[in-house]
Write a protein that holds these residues in place. Structure first.
Motif, short mmCIF file in Angstrom:
data_model
loop_
_atom_site.label_atom_id
_atom_site.label_comp_id
_atom_site.label_asym_id
_atom_site.label_seq_id
_atom_site.Cartn_x
_atom_site.Cartn_y
_atom_site.Cartn_z
N PRO A 95 0.80 -1.19 0.02
CA PRO A 95 0.29 0.04 0.09
C PRO A 95 0.96 1.15 -0.05
O PRO A 95 1.96 1.27 0.42
CB PRO A 95 -0.82 -0.15 1.28
CG PRO A 95 -0.37 -1.27 2.04
CD PRO A 95 0.74 -2.14 1.18
N ALA A 96 0.08 2.42 -0.50
CA ALA A 96 0.89 3.84 -0.52
C ALA A 96 1.49 4.01 1.07
O ALA A 96 0.76 3.77 1.86
CB ALA A 96 0.19 4.70 -0.93
N GLY A 97 2.79 4.60 1.15
CA GLY A 97 3.07 4.77 2.42
C GLY A 97 3.63 3.80 3.14
O GLY A 97 4.33 3.85 4.06
N TRP A 98 3.97 2.74 2.42
CA TRP A 98 4.47 1.27 3.06
C TRP A 98 5.72 0.72 2.26
O TRP A 98 5.67 1.08 0.87
CB TRP A 98 3.65 0.46 3.37
CG TRP A 98 2.50 0.59 4.11
CD1 TRP A 98 1.36 1.68 4.15
CD2 TRP A 98 2.40 0.01 5.72
NE1 TRP A 98 0.84 1.43 5.18
CE2 TRP A 98 1.17 0.64 6.05
CE3 TRP A 98 3.14 -0.95 6.43
CZ2 TRP A 98 0.81 0.41 7.39
CZ3 TRP A 98 2.54 -1.22 7.43
CH2 TRP A 98 1.64 -0.71 8.02
N LYS A 99 6.48 0.13 2.46
CA LYS A 99 7.55 -0.48 1.61
C LYS A 99 8.06 -1.95 2.24
O LYS A 99 7.86 -2.31 3.28
CB LYS A 99 8.80 0.41 1.58
CG LYS A 99 10.09 -0.03 0.82
CD LYS A 99 11.01 0.74 0.75
CE LYS A 99 12.63 0.36 0.03
NZ LYS A 99 13.24 1.25 -0.55
N LEU A 100 8.26 -2.87 1.28
CA LEU A 100 8.86 -4.26 1.63
C LEU A 100 10.18 -4.37 1.88
O LEU A 100 11.08 -3.71 1.13
CB LEU A 100 8.46 -5.26 0.49
CG LEU A 100 9.02 -6.55 0.71
CD1 LEU A 100 8.59 -7.22 1.93
CD2 LEU A 100 9.08 -7.28 -0.63
N CYS A 101 10.61 -4.70 3.00
CA CYS A 101 12.08 -5.00 3.39
C CYS A 101 12.21 -6.50 2.82
O CYS A 101 11.96 -7.38 3.39
CB CYS A 101 12.42 -4.77 4.80
SG CYS A 101 14.20 -5.07 5.16
N ARG A 102 13.13 -6.30 1.78
CA ARG A 102 13.48 -7.53 1.38
C ARG A 102 14.35 -8.44 2.23
O ARG A 102 14.44 -9.68 2.26
CB ARG A 102 14.34 -7.46 -0.01
CG ARG A 102 13.23 -6.84 -1.04
CD ARG A 102 13.03 -7.92 -2.20
NE ARG A 102 12.19 -7.19 -3.26
CZ ARG A 102 11.11 -7.78 -3.56
NH1 ARG A 102 10.95 -9.14 -3.35
NH2 ARG A 102 10.25 -7.17 -4.47
N ALA B 6 18.56 9.83 -0.48
CA ALA B 6 18.18 10.65 -1.60
C ALA B 6 18.63 10.03 -3.06
O ALA B 6 18.05 10.54 -3.83
CB ALA B 6 19.08 11.90 -1.46
N THR B 7 19.44 9.18 -3.13
CA THR B 7 19.89 8.72 -4.33
C THR B 7 19.01 7.46 -4.74
O THR B 7 18.94 7.18 -5.80
CB THR B 7 21.45 7.94 -4.35
OG1 THR B 7 21.47 7.09 -3.26
CG2 THR B 7 22.33 9.12 -4.02
N ALA B 8 18.12 6.81 -4.00
CA ALA B 8 16.95 5.82 -4.34
C ALA B 8 16.08 6.52 -4.88
O ALA B 8 15.58 7.42 -4.70
CB ALA B 8 16.79 4.99 -2.95
N SER B 9 15.38 5.59 -5.80
CA SER B 9 14.17 6.05 -6.63
C SER B 9 13.37 6.51 -5.80
O SER B 9 12.22 7.23 -6.07
CB SER B 9 13.83 4.93 -7.79
OG SER B 9 13.36 3.85 -6.88
N ASP B 10 12.88 5.79 -4.81
CA ASP B 10 11.83 5.87 -3.78
C ASP B 10 12.23 6.81 -2.56
O ASP B 10 11.51 7.29 -1.88
CB ASP B 10 11.05 4.80 -3.28
CG ASP B 10 12.11 4.09 -2.45
OD1 ASP B 10 13.13 4.30 -2.26
OD2 ASP B 10 11.58 2.83 -1.90
N GLY B 11 13.48 7.25 -2.50
CA GLY B 11 13.85 8.19 -1.41
C GLY B 11 14.23 7.61 -0.06
O GLY B 11 14.42 8.15 0.81
N LEU B 12 14.17 6.07 -0.23
CA LEU B 12 14.34 5.45 1.16
C LEU B 12 15.21 4.36 1.00
O LEU B 12 15.58 3.82 0.05
CB LEU B 12 13.08 4.58 1.61
CG LEU B 12 11.87 5.60 1.75
CD1 LEU B 12 10.59 4.73 1.95
CD2 LEU B 12 11.78 6.37 3.00
N SER B 13 16.08 4.11 2.04
CA SER B 13 16.95 2.81 2.17
C SER B 13 16.22 1.68 1.43
O SER B 13 15.31 1.33 1.46
CB SER B 13 17.37 2.94 3.56
OG SER B 13 18.45 1.79 3.70
N THR B 14 17.45 0.78 1.37
CA THR B 14 17.23 -0.53 0.66
C THR B 14 16.55 -1.52 1.76
O THR B 14 16.30 -2.39 1.66
CB THR B 14 18.27 -1.19 0.00
OG1 THR B 14 19.35 -1.48 0.63
CG2 THR B 14 18.48 -0.41 -1.40
#
Length: 147
Positions: A12-19, A34-42
């Motif tokens: 969902p929007a506002g969420w991200k999967l931690c692989r 800042a360098t990631a496409s979504d602006g968040l760490s991997t």
């Protein structure tokens, strides 16, 4: 010959999967990048912290978390000095870098305050036991302090 295809996961929007951890977490659980496409760490903050601790142990002491855990188990889960508090801090010789054991915060800090000097630690023990305040009469009017 192709690369590994990652499974598509609906998030969902506002969420991200931690692989790494396999969990979907809110964006607040991620460091900014800042360098990631979504602006968040991997990786999420929790996974980064776990990996950071493991890396610190390896860089600073040359041991793995498993080796540390075996040392703690061999000590019965308790500090190698006071044998009362939980063993949580890896102790090492500052001269050689060799790991000596795992201590509680207080005992580890005490060794640091005594600068790992056995002579000072022995005098401190004698002081606490009251031996430094019990001079021995050698001759009339001549006293010797315990060493």
């Amino acid at each position: 010959m192709g690369g590994v295809v990652k499974e598509k996961v609906e998030v969902p929007a506002g969420w991200k999967l931690c692989r790494q951890g396999g969990e979907v977490k809110r964006h607040s659980e991620w460091h900014k990048n800042a360098t990631a496409s979504d602006g968040l760490s991997t990786r999420c903050k929790a996974c980064r912290a776990i990996q950071g601790r493991a890396g610190h142990l390896k860089r600073s002491h040359g041991i793995t978390e498993e080796e540390r855990d075996l040392m703690i188990a061999a000590q019965g889960g308790l500090c190698g000095i006071c044998q009362e508090a939980p063993a949580e801090h890896v102790d090492h010789d500052h001269q050689t870098g060799k790991v000596r054991g795992v201590l509680c915060f207080s005992c580890n800090a005490a060794l640091g305050q005594f600068k790992d000097r056995p002579d000072v630690i022995r005098r401190a023990a004698a002081y606490v036991e009251g031996n430094l305040w019990n001079p021995t009469l050698v001759a009339q009017g001549v006293y010797r302090q315990p060493s």
